[in-house]
Design a protein around this motif. Structure first.
Motif, short mmCIF file in Angstrom:
data_model
loop_
_atom_site.label_atom_id
_atom_site.label_comp_id
_atom_site.label_asym_id
_atom_site.label_seq_id
_atom_site.Cartn_x
_atom_site.Cartn_y
_atom_site.Cartn_z
N ASN B 11 0.84 -1.21 0.00
CA ASN B 11 0.00 0.00 0.00
C ASN B 11 0.86 1.24 0.00
N PHE B 12 0.42 2.25 -0.75
CA PHE B 12 1.05 3.57 -0.63
C PHE B 12 0.00 4.49 -0.03
N GLY B 13 0.14 4.81 1.23
CA GLY B 13 -0.90 5.61 1.86
C GLY B 13 -2.21 4.87 1.73
N THR B 16 -3.81 0.90 -2.85
CA THR B 16 -3.31 -0.47 -2.87
C THR B 16 -2.64 -0.69 -4.22
N ALA B 17 -1.32 -0.85 -4.21
CA ALA B 17 -0.59 -1.06 -5.46
C ALA B 17 -0.50 -2.55 -5.77
N LEU B 18 -0.26 -3.36 -4.75
CA LEU B 18 -0.24 -4.81 -4.94
C LEU B 18 -1.15 -5.46 -3.90
N PRO B 36 -2.82 -2.98 -17.41
CA PRO B 36 -3.05 -1.55 -17.65
C PRO B 36 -2.11 -0.68 -16.82
N ASN B 37 -2.00 0.59 -17.19
CA ASN B 37 -1.21 1.53 -16.40
C ASN B 37 -1.70 1.59 -14.97
N GLY B 38 -0.79 1.61 -14.03
CA GLY B 38 -1.17 1.72 -12.63
C GLY B 38 -1.58 0.41 -12.01
N SER B 39 -1.37 -0.72 -12.72
CA SER B 39 -1.83 -1.99 -12.17
C SER B 39 -0.81 -2.57 -11.18
N GLY B 40 0.35 -1.94 -11.05
CA GLY B 40 1.30 -2.39 -10.02
C GLY B 40 2.54 -3.08 -10.56
N LYS B 41 2.75 -3.05 -11.87
CA LYS B 41 3.88 -3.79 -12.47
C LYS B 41 5.23 -3.25 -11.99
N SER B 42 5.41 -1.94 -12.09
CA SER B 42 6.70 -1.38 -11.68
C SER B 42 6.91 -1.53 -10.18
N THR B 43 5.83 -1.41 -9.43
CA THR B 43 5.95 -1.60 -7.98
C THR B 43 6.45 -3.01 -7.66
N LEU B 44 5.93 -4.00 -8.38
CA LEU B 44 6.40 -5.37 -8.15
C LEU B 44 7.90 -5.49 -8.48
N1 LIG Z 1 6.17 5.64 -4.63
C1 LIG Z 1 4.84 5.66 -4.76
N2 LIG Z 1 4.08 6.41 -3.92
C2 LIG Z 1 2.75 6.43 -4.02
N3 LIG Z 1 2.06 5.73 -4.91
C3 LIG Z 1 2.74 4.97 -5.78
C4 LIG Z 1 4.16 4.90 -5.75
N4 LIG Z 1 4.58 4.05 -6.73
C5 LIG Z 1 3.47 3.63 -7.33
N5 LIG Z 1 2.36 4.17 -6.78
C6 LIG Z 1 0.96 3.90 -7.15
O1 LIG Z 1 0.82 2.50 -7.19
C7 LIG Z 1 0.05 2.10 -8.29
C8 LIG Z 1 0.83 1.15 -9.16
O2 LIG Z 1 1.86 1.88 -9.86
P1 LIG Z 1 2.92 1.18 -10.79
O3 LIG Z 1 3.49 0.03 -10.07
O4 LIG Z 1 3.85 2.22 -11.23
O5 LIG Z 1 2.02 0.70 -12.00
P2 LIG Z 1 2.42 0.22 -13.47
O6 LIG Z 1 3.90 0.07 -13.52
O7 LIG Z 1 1.70 -1.06 -13.65
O8 LIG Z 1 1.93 1.26 -14.41
C9 LIG Z 1 -0.38 3.39 -9.00
O9 LIG Z 1 -1.64 3.74 -8.53
C10 LIG Z 1 0.65 4.38 -8.56
O10 LIG Z 1 0.12 5.67 -8.56
#
Ligand SMILES: Nc1ncnc2c1ncn2[C@@H]1O[C@H](COP(=O)(O)OP(=O)(O)O)[C@@H](O)[C@H]1O
Ligand SMILES: [Mg+2]
Lengths: 288, 242
Positions: B11-13, B16-18, B36-44
Protein backbone atom coordinates in the motif's frame (compact mmCIF):
# COMPACT_ATOMS: atom_id res chain seq x y z
CA UNK A 1 60.32 38.45 -3.93
CA UNK A 2 59.98 36.92 -0.48
CA UNK A 3 56.44 38.21 -0.50
CA UNK A 4 55.65 36.16 -3.59
CA UNK A 5 57.24 33.12 -2.03
CA UNK A 6 54.81 33.57 0.83
CA UNK A 7 51.91 33.76 -1.64
CA UNK A 8 53.09 30.67 -3.49
CA UNK A 9 53.26 28.71 -0.23
CA UNK A 10 49.64 29.66 0.41
CA UNK A 11 48.76 28.67 -3.15
CA UNK A 12 50.31 25.25 -2.50
CA UNK A 13 48.34 24.75 0.70
CA UNK A 14 45.06 25.88 -0.82
CA UNK A 15 45.73 23.74 -3.84
CA UNK A 16 45.83 20.63 -1.66
CA UNK A 17 42.70 21.79 0.12
CA UNK A 18 40.81 22.56 -3.08
CA UNK A 19 41.84 19.48 -5.07
CA UNK A 20 40.82 17.27 -2.17
CA UNK A 21 37.49 19.07 -1.89
CA UNK A 22 36.98 18.52 -5.61
CA UNK A 23 37.45 14.78 -5.05
CA UNK A 24 34.47 14.77 -2.67
CA UNK A 25 32.37 17.50 -4.25
CA UNK A 26 33.13 17.42 -7.97
CA UNK A 27 33.88 13.76 -8.51
CA UNK A 28 31.71 12.08 -5.89
CA UNK A 29 28.93 14.65 -5.64
CA UNK A 30 29.19 15.03 -1.86
CA UNK A 31 28.21 18.60 -1.10
CA UNK A 32 30.57 18.82 1.85
CA UNK A 33 30.72 22.18 3.62
CA UNK A 34 32.79 20.68 6.46
CA UNK A 35 36.03 20.45 4.52
CA UNK A 36 37.70 23.28 6.46
CA UNK A 37 36.95 21.41 9.69
CA UNK A 38 39.24 18.62 8.40
CA UNK A 39 41.83 21.29 7.66
CA UNK A 40 41.56 22.59 11.25
CA UNK A 41 41.59 19.10 12.77
CA UNK A 42 44.75 18.34 10.82
CA UNK A 43 46.39 21.57 11.95
CA UNK A 44 45.64 20.99 15.63
CA UNK A 45 46.55 17.30 15.51
CA UNK A 46 49.91 18.04 14.00
CA UNK A 47 50.70 20.89 16.37
CA UNK A 48 49.62 19.05 19.53
CA UNK A 49 51.60 15.96 18.56
CA UNK A 50 54.81 17.80 17.68
CA UNK A 51 54.46 19.81 20.89
CA UNK A 52 54.29 16.50 22.73
CA UNK A 53 57.58 15.54 21.13
CA UNK A 54 56.25 13.37 18.30
CA UNK A 55 58.36 13.37 15.14
CA UNK A 56 57.08 15.81 12.50
CA UNK A 57 56.58 13.14 9.82
CA UNK A 58 54.45 11.08 12.20
CA UNK A 59 52.46 14.13 13.28
CA UNK A 60 52.00 15.15 9.64
CA UNK A 61 50.58 11.75 8.69
CA UNK A 62 48.51 11.61 11.88
CA UNK A 63 46.98 14.94 10.86
CA UNK A 64 45.71 13.26 7.70
CA UNK A 65 44.55 10.13 9.51
CA UNK A 66 42.66 11.96 12.26
CA UNK A 67 40.89 14.10 9.66
CA UNK A 68 40.16 10.93 7.71
CA UNK A 69 38.56 9.25 10.73
CA UNK A 70 36.35 12.27 11.27
CA UNK A 71 35.50 12.05 7.57
CA UNK A 72 34.38 8.46 8.07
CA UNK A 73 32.28 9.51 11.05
CA UNK A 74 30.72 12.32 9.05
CA UNK A 75 29.74 9.99 6.19
CA UNK A 76 28.28 7.40 8.51
CA UNK A 77 26.20 9.98 10.39
CA UNK A 78 24.94 11.65 7.22
CA UNK A 79 24.62 8.58 5.00
CA UNK A 80 20.88 9.01 4.51
CA UNK A 81 21.22 12.66 3.44
CA UNK A 82 21.67 14.16 0.01
CA UNK A 83 22.10 17.54 -1.65
CA UNK A 84 20.99 20.54 0.42
CA UNK A 85 20.42 18.42 3.52
CA UNK A 86 23.90 16.98 3.31
CA UNK A 87 25.26 20.51 2.88
CA UNK A 88 23.46 21.64 6.02
CA UNK A 89 24.57 18.62 8.03
CA UNK A 90 28.21 19.03 6.99
CA UNK A 91 28.01 22.72 7.80
CA UNK A 92 26.87 21.88 11.32
CA UNK A 93 29.75 19.41 11.50
CA UNK A 94 31.99 22.39 10.79
CA UNK A 95 30.46 24.34 13.68
CA UNK A 96 30.75 21.36 16.02
CA UNK A 97 34.48 21.07 15.30
CA UNK A 98 34.90 24.82 15.54
CA UNK A 99 33.30 24.99 18.98
CA UNK A 100 35.29 21.95 20.06
CA UNK A 101 38.51 23.78 19.17
CA UNK A 102 37.22 26.90 20.89
CA UNK A 103 35.94 25.31 24.09
CA UNK A 104 38.24 22.39 24.81
CA UNK A 105 40.62 24.88 26.37
CA UNK A 106 42.74 22.34 28.26
CA UNK A 107 43.72 20.76 24.96
CA UNK A 108 43.61 23.58 22.43
CA UNK A 109 44.04 26.70 24.61
CA UNK A 110 40.72 27.83 23.13
CA UNK A 111 40.51 31.35 21.72
CA UNK A 112 44.08 32.13 22.71
CA UNK A 113 45.31 29.76 20.08
CA UNK A 114 48.68 28.06 19.97
CA UNK A 115 51.71 30.18 19.16
CA UNK A 116 55.36 29.44 18.56
CA UNK A 117 54.71 26.29 16.53
CA UNK A 118 57.95 24.63 15.49
CA UNK A 119 58.93 24.61 11.83
CA UNK A 120 59.07 21.08 10.46
CA UNK A 121 62.30 19.18 10.74
CA UNK A 122 63.10 15.71 9.53
CA UNK A 123 66.05 13.63 8.42
CA UNK A 124 68.37 16.21 9.97
CA UNK A 125 66.91 19.10 7.96
CA UNK A 126 64.96 21.89 9.51
CA UNK A 127 62.73 23.80 7.16
CA UNK A 128 63.23 27.29 8.42
CA UNK A 129 63.56 29.43 5.32
CA UNK A 130 60.49 30.26 3.26
CA UNK A 131 62.22 29.06 0.12
CA UNK A 132 62.73 25.65 1.67
CA UNK A 133 59.11 25.65 2.86
CA UNK A 134 57.92 26.49 -0.62
CA UNK A 135 59.87 23.54 -1.95
CA UNK A 136 58.38 21.28 0.73
CA UNK A 137 54.80 22.47 0.17
CA UNK A 138 55.13 22.23 -3.61
CA UNK A 139 56.35 18.64 -3.36
CA UNK A 140 53.43 17.65 -1.15
CA UNK A 141 51.00 19.50 -3.43
CA UNK A 142 52.42 17.74 -6.46
CA UNK A 143 52.19 14.33 -4.79
CA UNK A 144 48.60 15.10 -3.77
CA UNK A 145 47.62 16.09 -7.28
CA UNK A 146 49.23 12.99 -8.79
CA UNK A 147 47.51 10.69 -6.27
CA UNK A 148 44.09 12.30 -6.69
CA UNK A 149 44.50 12.29 -10.46
CA UNK A 150 45.32 8.55 -10.35
CA UNK A 151 42.30 7.92 -8.14
CA UNK A 152 39.80 9.75 -10.30
CA UNK A 153 41.02 8.20 -13.53
CA UNK A 154 40.97 4.65 -12.12
CA UNK A 155 37.98 2.27 -12.26
CA UNK A 156 37.38 3.24 -8.62
CA UNK A 157 37.20 6.91 -9.66
CA UNK A 158 34.72 5.98 -12.37
CA UNK A 159 32.46 4.57 -9.66
CA UNK A 160 32.76 7.77 -7.63
CA UNK A 161 31.55 9.72 -10.65
CA UNK A 162 28.74 7.27 -11.24
CA UNK A 163 27.73 7.69 -7.58
CA UNK A 164 27.53 11.41 -8.20
CA UNK A 165 25.42 11.01 -11.35
CA UNK A 166 22.95 8.40 -10.12
CA UNK A 167 23.51 6.69 -6.81
CA UNK A 168 20.46 4.45 -7.00
CA UNK A 169 21.31 3.41 -10.55
CA UNK A 170 24.72 2.31 -9.33
CA UNK A 171 23.35 0.41 -6.34
CA UNK A 172 21.15 -1.76 -8.55
CA UNK A 173 24.32 -2.68 -10.43
CA UNK A 174 25.50 -4.20 -7.15
CA UNK A 175 27.93 -1.47 -6.09
CA UNK A 176 27.95 -0.46 -2.45
CA UNK A 177 27.74 3.31 -2.79
CA UNK A 178 27.80 3.90 0.97
CA UNK A 179 31.28 2.39 1.13
CA UNK A 180 32.34 4.30 -1.96
CA UNK A 181 31.23 7.60 -0.47
CA UNK A 182 32.96 6.77 2.81
CA UNK A 183 36.22 6.00 1.02
CA UNK A 184 35.99 9.18 -1.05
CA UNK A 185 35.31 11.32 2.01
CA UNK A 186 38.15 9.69 3.96
CA UNK A 187 40.63 10.31 1.15
CA UNK A 188 39.40 13.86 0.71
CA UNK A 189 39.66 14.54 4.46
CA UNK A 190 43.13 13.00 4.63
CA UNK A 191 44.56 15.54 2.22
CA UNK A 192 42.71 18.41 3.94
CA UNK A 193 44.27 17.21 7.19
CA UNK A 194 47.84 17.26 5.87
CA UNK A 195 47.17 20.67 4.34
CA UNK A 196 46.24 21.76 7.88
CA UNK A 197 49.58 20.49 9.15
CA UNK A 198 51.44 22.36 6.40
CA UNK A 199 49.50 25.51 7.23
CA UNK A 200 50.09 25.36 10.99
CA UNK A 201 53.82 24.73 10.79
CA UNK A 202 54.19 27.51 8.25
CA UNK A 203 52.19 30.26 9.95
CA UNK A 204 53.41 28.96 13.38
CA UNK A 205 50.25 30.24 15.03
CA UNK A 206 46.77 28.73 14.94
CA UNK A 207 43.51 29.61 16.62
CA UNK A 208 39.95 28.39 16.00
CA UNK A 209 39.35 31.52 13.94
CA UNK A 210 41.91 30.34 11.41
CA UNK A 211 39.24 27.83 10.35
CA UNK A 212 36.00 29.69 9.76
CA UNK A 213 33.18 29.91 7.27
CA UNK A 214 35.21 32.42 5.24
CA UNK A 215 37.73 29.67 4.51
CA UNK A 216 34.98 27.30 3.34
CA UNK A 217 33.67 29.92 0.97
CA UNK A 218 37.16 30.56 -0.33
CA UNK A 219 37.89 26.89 -1.06
CA UNK A 220 34.43 26.38 -2.51
CA UNK A 221 34.94 29.38 -4.77
CA UNK A 222 38.21 27.90 -6.02
CA UNK A 223 36.55 24.58 -6.86
CA UNK A 224 33.55 26.16 -8.57
CA UNK A 225 35.59 28.70 -10.53
CA UNK A 226 37.93 25.95 -11.73
CA UNK A 227 35.08 23.60 -12.51
CA UNK A 228 33.64 20.56 -10.76
CA UNK A 229 35.53 17.36 -11.49
CA UNK A 230 38.44 19.17 -13.11
CA UNK A 231 41.87 19.05 -11.51
CA UNK A 232 43.32 21.33 -14.17
CA UNK A 233 40.59 23.84 -13.36
CA UNK A 234 41.27 23.74 -9.63
CA UNK A 235 44.94 24.29 -10.34
CA UNK A 236 44.25 27.37 -12.45
CA UNK A 237 41.60 28.69 -10.09
CA UNK A 238 43.82 28.40 -7.01
CA UNK A 239 46.38 30.67 -8.63
CA UNK A 240 43.69 33.08 -9.76
CA UNK A 241 41.80 33.23 -6.49
CA UNK A 242 44.75 33.26 -4.09
CA UNK A 243 47.20 35.35 -6.07
CA UNK A 244 45.09 37.96 -7.86
CA UNK A 245 43.64 39.59 -4.74
CA UNK A 246 47.21 40.05 -3.53
CA UNK A 247 47.67 42.53 -6.34
CA UNK A 248 45.25 44.74 -4.44
CA UNK A 249 48.09 45.49 -2.07
CA UNK A 250 49.93 47.28 -4.79
CA UNK A 251 46.98 49.48 -5.57
CA UNK A 252 46.95 52.66 -3.54
CA UNK A 253 43.96 52.00 -1.31
CA UNK A 254 43.78 52.22 2.47
CA UNK A 255 44.34 48.91 4.27
CA UNK A 256 40.94 49.16 5.94
CA UNK A 257 39.43 48.68 2.51
CA UNK A 258 41.82 45.97 1.26
CA UNK A 259 40.26 43.33 3.53
CA UNK A 260 36.63 43.87 2.52
CA UNK A 261 37.52 44.50 -1.11
CA UNK A 262 39.15 41.08 -1.23
CA UNK A 263 35.82 39.54 -0.16
CA UNK A 264 34.06 41.63 -2.77
CA UNK A 265 36.48 40.45 -5.42
CA UNK A 266 35.86 36.77 -4.54
CA UNK A 267 32.14 37.38 -4.69
CA UNK A 268 32.47 39.11 -8.06
CA UNK A 269 34.59 36.32 -9.54
CA UNK A 270 32.11 33.73 -8.26
CA UNK A 271 29.17 35.67 -9.63
CA UNK A 272 30.78 36.10 -13.04
CA UNK A 273 31.47 32.38 -13.24
CA UNK A 274 27.96 31.41 -12.16
CA UNK A 275 26.43 33.76 -14.71
CA UNK A 276 28.69 33.30 -17.70
CA UNK A 277 30.49 30.00 -17.22
CA UNK A 278 28.37 27.88 -14.90
CA UNK A 279 30.63 24.88 -15.42
CA UNK A 280 33.69 26.83 -14.31
CA UNK A 281 36.85 27.38 -16.31
CA UNK A 282 37.48 23.73 -17.18
CA UNK A 283 34.51 21.83 -15.76
CA UNK A 284 32.33 19.40 -17.68
CA UNK A 285 29.78 18.95 -14.93
CA UNK A 286 26.71 21.08 -14.33
CA UNK A 287 26.39 22.71 -10.97
CA UNK A 288 23.03 21.19 -10.08
CA UNK B 1 11.92 -22.19 -10.53
CA UNK B 2 14.17 -19.19 -10.59
CA UNK B 3 11.94 -16.62 -8.95
CA UNK B 4 8.87 -17.14 -6.84
CA UNK B 5 6.78 -14.28 -5.56
CA UNK B 6 4.00 -15.15 -3.15
CA UNK B 7 1.13 -13.11 -1.80
CA UNK B 8 2.80 -9.72 -2.02
CA UNK B 9 0.84 -6.81 -0.60
CA UNK B 10 1.85 -3.18 -0.91
CA UNK B 11 0.00 0.00 0.00
CA UNK B 12 1.05 3.57 -0.63
CA UNK B 13 -0.90 5.61 1.86
CA UNK B 14 -4.45 4.78 0.87
CA UNK B 15 -3.60 3.29 -2.53
CA UNK B 16 -3.31 -0.47 -2.87
CA UNK B 17 -0.59 -1.06 -5.46
CA UNK B 18 -0.24 -4.81 -4.94
CA UNK B 19 -3.06 -6.90 -3.58
CA UNK B 20 -1.79 -10.41 -2.93
CA UNK B 21 0.29 -10.87 -6.05
CA UNK B 22 1.71 -14.33 -6.74
CA UNK B 23 3.84 -15.44 -9.67
CA UNK B 24 6.72 -17.71 -10.70
CA UNK B 25 9.47 -17.29 -13.24
CA UNK B 26 10.90 -20.35 -14.91
CA UNK B 27 14.51 -20.55 -15.96
CA UNK B 28 15.36 -19.99 -19.63
CA UNK B 29 12.04 -18.43 -20.52
CA UNK B 30 10.80 -14.98 -21.38
CA UNK B 31 7.98 -14.23 -18.99
CA UNK B 32 5.93 -11.13 -19.64
CA UNK B 33 4.13 -9.11 -17.00
CA UNK B 34 1.39 -7.09 -18.65
CA UNK B 35 -1.49 -5.00 -17.45
CA UNK B 36 -3.05 -1.55 -17.65
CA UNK B 37 -1.21 1.53 -16.40
CA UNK B 38 -1.17 1.72 -12.63
CA UNK B 39 -1.83 -1.99 -12.17
CA UNK B 40 1.30 -2.39 -10.02
CA UNK B 41 3.88 -3.79 -12.47
CA UNK B 42 6.70 -1.38 -11.68
CA UNK B 43 5.95 -1.60 -7.98
CA UNK B 44 6.40 -5.37 -8.15
CA UNK B 45 9.77 -4.85 -9.91
CA UNK B 46 10.85 -2.45 -7.21
CA UNK B 47 9.91 -4.94 -4.52
CA UNK B 48 11.71 -7.82 -6.22
CA UNK B 49 14.84 -5.71 -6.65
CA UNK B 50 14.48 -4.51 -3.02
CA UNK B 51 14.10 -0.83 -3.74
CA UNK B 52 10.78 -1.06 -1.94
CA UNK B 53 9.78 -3.18 0.98
CA UNK B 54 6.56 -5.18 0.74
CA UNK B 55 3.92 -4.89 3.46
CA UNK B 56 3.74 -8.66 3.52
CA UNK B 57 4.55 -11.65 1.33
CA UNK B 58 7.47 -13.84 0.33
CA UNK B 59 10.03 -13.75 -2.45
CA UNK B 60 12.55 -16.44 -3.21
CA UNK B 61 15.24 -16.17 -5.84
CA UNK B 62 17.25 -19.25 -6.84
CA UNK B 63 15.89 -20.97 -3.75
CA UNK B 64 16.90 -18.18 -1.37
CA UNK B 65 14.64 -15.88 0.58
CA UNK B 66 15.56 -12.37 -0.56
CA UNK B 67 13.11 -10.34 1.51
CA UNK B 68 15.90 -9.65 4.00
CA UNK B 69 18.38 -8.53 1.31
CA UNK B 70 18.87 -4.95 0.19
CA UNK B 71 19.11 -3.74 -3.41
CA UNK B 72 22.90 -4.08 -3.54
CA UNK B 73 22.79 -7.64 -2.24
CA UNK B 74 20.13 -8.89 -4.66
CA UNK B 75 22.01 -7.27 -7.50
CA UNK B 76 25.05 -9.30 -6.46
CA UNK B 77 22.92 -12.41 -6.12
CA UNK B 78 22.16 -12.11 -9.81
CA UNK B 79 19.24 -9.81 -10.47
CA UNK B 80 19.79 -7.26 -13.20
CA UNK B 81 17.08 -4.72 -13.95
CA UNK B 82 16.20 -1.65 -15.94
CA UNK B 83 13.82 1.17 -15.05
CA UNK B 84 10.81 2.43 -16.93
CA UNK B 85 12.52 5.84 -16.97
CA UNK B 86 16.05 5.17 -18.17
CA UNK B 87 18.70 5.77 -15.51
CA UNK B 88 22.16 6.53 -16.85
CA UNK B 89 25.22 8.30 -15.49
CA UNK B 90 24.94 11.51 -17.47
CA UNK B 91 28.58 12.56 -17.41
CA UNK B 92 30.00 9.11 -18.21
CA UNK B 93 30.69 7.62 -21.62
CA UNK B 94 29.15 4.51 -23.20
CA UNK B 95 32.38 2.65 -22.50
CA UNK B 96 32.49 3.72 -18.85
CA UNK B 97 28.91 2.53 -18.33
CA UNK B 98 29.69 -0.92 -19.65
CA UNK B 99 33.03 -1.16 -17.82
CA UNK B 100 31.19 -0.43 -14.57
CA UNK B 101 28.60 -3.11 -15.30
CA UNK B 102 31.27 -5.68 -16.20
CA UNK B 103 33.84 -4.97 -13.47
CA UNK B 104 33.68 -6.67 -10.12
CA UNK B 105 36.77 -5.29 -8.41
CA UNK B 106 36.43 -1.59 -9.07
CA UNK B 107 35.19 -0.86 -5.56
CA UNK B 108 38.64 -1.56 -4.15
CA UNK B 109 40.88 1.43 -4.63
CA UNK B 110 44.26 -0.28 -4.51
CA UNK B 111 43.29 -3.16 -6.78
CA UNK B 112 41.71 -0.68 -9.10
CA UNK B 113 44.88 1.46 -9.24
CA UNK B 114 47.11 -1.47 -10.09
CA UNK B 115 45.01 -3.50 -12.44
CA UNK B 116 43.85 -2.33 -15.79
CA UNK B 117 41.38 -4.99 -16.80
CA UNK B 118 39.43 -3.84 -19.73
CA UNK B 119 36.52 -5.55 -21.32
CA UNK B 120 36.94 -4.19 -24.85
CA UNK B 121 35.95 -7.40 -26.59
CA UNK B 122 32.93 -8.02 -24.40
CA UNK B 123 31.79 -4.42 -24.77
CA UNK B 124 32.05 -4.68 -28.54
CA UNK B 125 29.94 -7.84 -28.54
CA UNK B 126 27.22 -6.37 -26.37
CA UNK B 127 26.99 -3.15 -28.35
CA UNK B 128 26.84 -5.17 -31.53
CA UNK B 129 24.03 -7.28 -30.09
CA UNK B 130 21.94 -4.26 -29.10
CA UNK B 131 22.93 -2.49 -32.31
CA UNK B 132 24.12 0.67 -30.64
CA UNK B 133 26.58 2.04 -33.15
CA UNK B 134 27.99 5.14 -31.50
CA UNK B 135 31.58 6.01 -30.62
CA UNK B 136 32.50 4.48 -27.25
CA UNK B 137 33.45 7.88 -25.89
CA UNK B 138 29.98 9.37 -26.40
CA UNK B 139 28.54 10.77 -23.19
CA UNK B 140 25.20 9.38 -22.03
CA UNK B 141 23.75 12.87 -22.02
CA UNK B 142 24.50 13.19 -25.76
CA UNK B 143 22.45 10.13 -26.75
CA UNK B 144 18.95 10.24 -28.23
CA UNK B 145 16.04 8.69 -26.34
CA UNK B 146 16.17 5.47 -28.34
CA UNK B 147 19.94 5.19 -27.96
CA UNK B 148 19.59 5.70 -24.23
CA UNK B 149 17.08 2.85 -24.08
CA UNK B 150 19.55 0.65 -25.96
CA UNK B 151 22.46 1.56 -23.69
CA UNK B 152 20.27 0.90 -20.67
CA UNK B 153 19.48 -2.55 -22.04
CA UNK B 154 23.15 -3.17 -22.81
CA UNK B 155 24.17 -2.31 -19.24
CA UNK B 156 21.58 -4.65 -17.74
CA UNK B 157 22.82 -7.41 -20.05
CA UNK B 158 26.46 -6.72 -19.23
CA UNK B 159 25.99 -6.83 -15.48
CA UNK B 160 26.52 -10.43 -14.27
CA UNK B 161 23.09 -11.91 -13.63
CA UNK B 162 20.89 -14.95 -13.87
CA UNK B 163 17.63 -13.01 -14.13
CA UNK B 164 17.12 -10.04 -16.41
CA UNK B 165 14.19 -7.79 -15.49
CA UNK B 166 13.19 -5.18 -18.06
CA UNK B 167 10.62 -2.49 -17.27
CA UNK B 168 8.99 -1.41 -20.54
CA UNK B 169 12.08 -1.59 -22.77
CA UNK B 170 10.13 -0.37 -25.81
CA UNK B 171 8.00 2.36 -24.22
CA UNK B 172 8.00 5.52 -26.30
CA UNK B 173 10.05 3.97 -29.07
CA UNK B 174 9.33 4.04 -32.82
CA UNK B 175 7.94 0.92 -34.51
CA UNK B 176 11.17 0.05 -36.31
CA UNK B 177 13.27 0.19 -33.15
CA UNK B 178 10.55 -1.76 -31.29
CA UNK B 179 10.95 -4.52 -33.83
CA UNK B 180 14.72 -4.44 -33.43
CA UNK B 181 14.48 -4.69 -29.66
CA UNK B 182 12.13 -7.64 -30.08
CA UNK B 183 14.83 -9.31 -32.19
CA UNK B 184 17.42 -8.60 -29.48
CA UNK B 185 15.19 -10.20 -26.87
CA UNK B 186 14.71 -13.24 -29.10
CA UNK B 187 18.47 -13.57 -29.39
CA UNK B 188 18.79 -13.37 -25.62
CA UNK B 189 16.20 -16.12 -25.30
CA UNK B 190 18.14 -18.29 -27.72
CA UNK B 191 21.24 -17.76 -25.61
CA UNK B 192 19.35 -19.22 -22.66
CA UNK B 193 18.64 -16.01 -20.75
CA UNK B 194 15.81 -15.83 -18.24
CA UNK B 195 13.87 -12.62 -18.77
CA UNK B 196 11.03 -10.98 -16.88
CA UNK B 197 9.59 -8.31 -19.11
CA UNK B 198 7.09 -5.60 -18.25
CA UNK B 199 5.11 -4.37 -21.19
CA UNK B 200 1.97 -2.33 -21.42
CA UNK B 201 1.13 -3.38 -24.96
CA UNK B 202 -0.22 -6.93 -25.09
CA UNK B 203 0.46 -7.35 -28.81
CA UNK B 204 4.19 -6.78 -28.37
CA UNK B 205 4.62 -9.81 -26.14
CA UNK B 206 2.28 -12.23 -27.90
CA UNK B 207 4.92 -13.61 -30.27
CA UNK B 208 7.79 -13.09 -27.87
CA UNK B 209 6.96 -14.36 -24.40
CA UNK B 210 6.71 -18.01 -23.43
CA UNK B 211 4.45 -17.21 -20.53
CA UNK B 212 2.35 -14.22 -19.54
CA UNK B 213 1.03 -12.86 -16.27
CA UNK B 214 -1.70 -10.24 -16.40
CA UNK B 215 -1.87 -7.80 -13.54
CA UNK B 216 -4.91 -5.66 -12.79
CA UNK B 217 -5.29 -3.49 -9.70
CA UNK B 218 -2.44 -5.32 -8.01
CA UNK B 219 -3.79 -8.80 -8.59
CA UNK B 220 -2.85 -11.47 -11.12
CA UNK B 221 -6.10 -11.88 -13.04
CA UNK B 222 -4.78 -14.40 -15.56
CA UNK B 223 -1.64 -16.28 -16.46
CA UNK B 224 -0.67 -18.81 -19.06
CA UNK B 225 0.67 -19.17 -22.56
CA UNK B 226 0.13 -16.20 -24.89
CA UNK B 227 -2.63 -17.78 -26.95
CA UNK B 228 -4.76 -18.51 -23.90
CA UNK B 229 -4.25 -15.03 -22.50
CA UNK B 230 -5.38 -13.43 -25.73
CA UNK B 231 -8.74 -15.14 -25.51
CA UNK B 232 -9.31 -14.58 -21.81
CA UNK B 233 -12.39 -12.33 -21.35
CA UNK B 234 -11.12 -10.95 -18.01
CA UNK B 235 -7.96 -9.71 -19.69
CA UNK B 236 -9.85 -7.97 -22.46
CA UNK B 237 -12.17 -6.38 -19.91
CA UNK B 238 -9.24 -5.10 -17.86
CA UNK B 239 -7.69 -3.46 -20.89
CA UNK B 240 -11.00 -2.06 -22.13
CA UNK B 241 -11.80 -0.61 -18.72
CA UNK B 242 -8.53 1.30 -18.64
N1 LIG C 1 6.17 5.64 -4.63
C1 LIG C 1 4.84 5.66 -4.76
N2 LIG C 1 4.08 6.41 -3.92
C2 LIG C 1 2.75 6.43 -4.02
N3 LIG C 1 2.06 5.73 -4.91
C3 LIG C 1 2.74 4.97 -5.78
C4 LIG C 1 4.16 4.90 -5.75
N4 LIG C 1 4.58 4.05 -6.73
C5 LIG C 1 3.47 3.63 -7.33
N5 LIG C 1 2.36 4.17 -6.78
C6 LIG C 1 0.96 3.90 -7.15
O1 LIG C 1 0.82 2.50 -7.19
C7 LIG C 1 0.05 2.10 -8.29
C8 LIG C 1 0.83 1.15 -9.16
O2 LIG C 1 1.86 1.88 -9.86
P1 LIG C 1 2.92 1.18 -10.79
O3 LIG C 1 3.49 0.03 -10.07
O4 LIG C 1 3.85 2.22 -11.23
O5 LIG C 1 2.02 0.70 -12.00
P2 LIG C 1 2.42 0.22 -13.47
O6 LIG C 1 3.90 0.07 -13.52
O7 LIG C 1 1.70 -1.06 -13.65
O8 LIG C 1 1.93 1.26 -14.41
C9 LIG C 1 -0.38 3.39 -9.00
O9 LIG C 1 -1.64 3.74 -8.53
C10 LIG C 1 0.65 4.38 -8.56
O10 LIG C 1 0.12 5.67 -8.56
MG1 LIG D 1 5.29 1.00 -14.71
Amino acid sequence: MSYWIHILILVGIYLILAVSLNLALGYTGLLNLGHVAFFGLGAYTSVLLTDAGVHFIVAFLAAGLVASLFGLGLVLITRKLKGDYLALATLSFHFVIYSLLLNWVSLTRGPLGIAGIAKPSFFGFSITSNTAYLFFVSSIALITIVIIYKIVSSPFGRLLQATRDDELGLRVLGKNTTKLKAKAMMLSAFFAGIAGSLFAHYITYIEPNSFTLTEIILVLTIVIVGGLASIKGTLAATFIIIAIPELLRFVAIPSAIVGPSRQILYALILLMILLYRPRGLFGRIDLT
Amino acid sequence: MMLHVEQIYKNFGGITALDGCTLSIEKGRITALIGPNGSGKSTLFNIISRLLKEDSGKISFNGQDITTSDEVQVARQGISRTFQDVRLFRNLTIQQHLEIALSDEDEFLLKSLNKKTDHDQKIKEILHLVRLHKPLQTLATDLSYGQRKLLDLAIAMAKPHSLLMLDEPVAGINPQLRQEIKEILRTLHQQGETVLLIEHDMNFVMDLAGYIYVLDAGKVIAHGEPRKIQQNPNVLAAYLGE
